[in-house]
Write an enzyme that holds these catalytic residues in place. Sequence first.
Site, PDB file in Angstrom:
ATOM      1  N   SER A 273       0.840  -1.200   0.000  1.00 58.75           N
ATOM      2  CA  SER A 273       0.000   0.000   0.000  1.00 58.75           C
ATOM      3  C   SER A 273       0.881   1.258   0.000  1.00 58.75           C
ATOM      4  O   SER A 273       1.688   1.443  -0.898  1.00 58.75           O
ATOM      5  CB  SER A 273      -0.961  -0.049   1.191  1.00 58.75           C
ATOM      6  OG  SER A 273      -1.986   0.903   1.077  1.00 58.75           O
TER       7      SER A 273
ATOM      8  N   ASP B 137      -9.017  -6.275  -4.550  1.00 54.83           N
ATOM      9  CA  ASP B 137      -8.701  -5.175  -3.635  1.00 54.83           C
ATOM     10  C   ASP B 137      -9.859  -4.186  -3.630  1.00 54.83           C
ATOM     11  O   ASP B 137     -10.178  -3.579  -4.653  1.00 54.83           O
ATOM     12  CB  ASP B 137      -7.409  -4.482  -4.085  1.00 54.83           C
ATOM     13  CG  ASP B 137      -6.876  -3.488  -3.059  1.00 54.83           C
ATOM     14  OD1 ASP B 137      -7.698  -2.831  -2.383  1.00 54.83           O
ATOM     15  OD2 ASP B 137      -5.656  -3.360  -2.941  1.00 54.83           O
TER      16      ASP B 137
ATOM     17  N   HIS C 145      -7.502  -6.007   0.180  1.00 56.27           N
ATOM     18  CA  HIS C 145      -6.335  -5.147   0.322  1.00 56.27           C
ATOM     19  C   HIS C 145      -5.407  -5.599   1.448  1.00 56.27           C
ATOM     20  O   HIS C 145      -4.198  -5.793   1.241  1.00 56.27           O
ATOM     21  CB  HIS C 145      -6.794  -3.706   0.559  1.00 56.27           C
ATOM     22  CG  HIS C 145      -5.691  -2.700   0.600  1.00 56.27           C
ATOM     23  ND1 HIS C 145      -5.025  -2.273  -0.525  1.00 56.27           N
ATOM     24  CD2 HIS C 145      -5.114  -2.037   1.639  1.00 56.27           C
ATOM     25  CE1 HIS C 145      -4.105  -1.390  -0.205  1.00 56.27           C
ATOM     26  NE2 HIS C 145      -4.132  -1.236   1.113  1.00 56.27           N
TER      27      HIS C 145
END
Length: 301
Positions: free
Chosen positions: A138, A238, A276
């Site tokens: 991320s 995600d 995610h």
Amino acid sequence: MGDTDSYPRFRQHVGYSDESSLNTLDVCIPHPPTGDKKQVWIVFIHGGAWLDPEIDSSSFKKTQDLLLASHQSDTIAGLASINYRLSPNPSHPRDPSNPSDPARNAKHPDHINDVLAAILYLQETYHFEDRYILAGHSCGATLAFQVAMKRYWGSQYESTFALELNVVLPLAVVGVEGLYDLTALVKHHSGESEYRDFVSNAFGSDERVWVAVSPTSGEYEESWPDGRVVVLAHSREDELVEWEQVDLMERALKAQGWDGASTERRLDLIELKGKHDQVWEEGKELARAIEAIMELVKAVM
């Protein structure tokens, strides 16, 4: 590391600077050092939108355990997971930030400065120079590519080079569920104010800064001439970061000579499974991405 002969050896919460309580890292040495130049370090940078106190260096533990048990463990010289100062988060439901806490009031370039300081500490302690893979999840992927960009941008848009810290850049970078174009990210989520909020919280409200610090703006031919391999690993499941981020980063890298068929600048895309945070919470998919880039690095060393 201890007085016994047992491996792997672990060190946790090792301080790499005195900026704050979050300037620490975790280290694992899987087996006795051999001096084998074909062995690499894996250095991980966690995500959490630059502000989540519940995501830290421990988010790498399950992945690390899987890597230690993998058939590639003999090629790993060491593993490290980096903590860094976080941006303010006074509304966090369980651990709100305090304005007087230097660990929880970071603004760019504090985050990237901390990551650079951590890498420098590792290089000076373990002497692995460029023989490492930098992995990030991320916003950790953003930070990993900012290392390769070899600069951060201050309020006057003047570049400062990482070489001033004598940081040797990595052989390879793997971005997992990464944020690569901050302006596009905020635009895509224009109906969700939290995206603009966390980007502004970390980098300020000037969108010119967002462009300058985004990995898609990197001039890697100049800043990272010895970089050999990039892997972009992302899941279409995600729910927080869209595949468009991968497309934009792939386009930027291909424009600078990175390609799936290249032997000089290798670029691969890996489609992961899961949501995610699931990719690191369960560890399997993050480990799969790292194992894939290890295979590619092995071929170029």
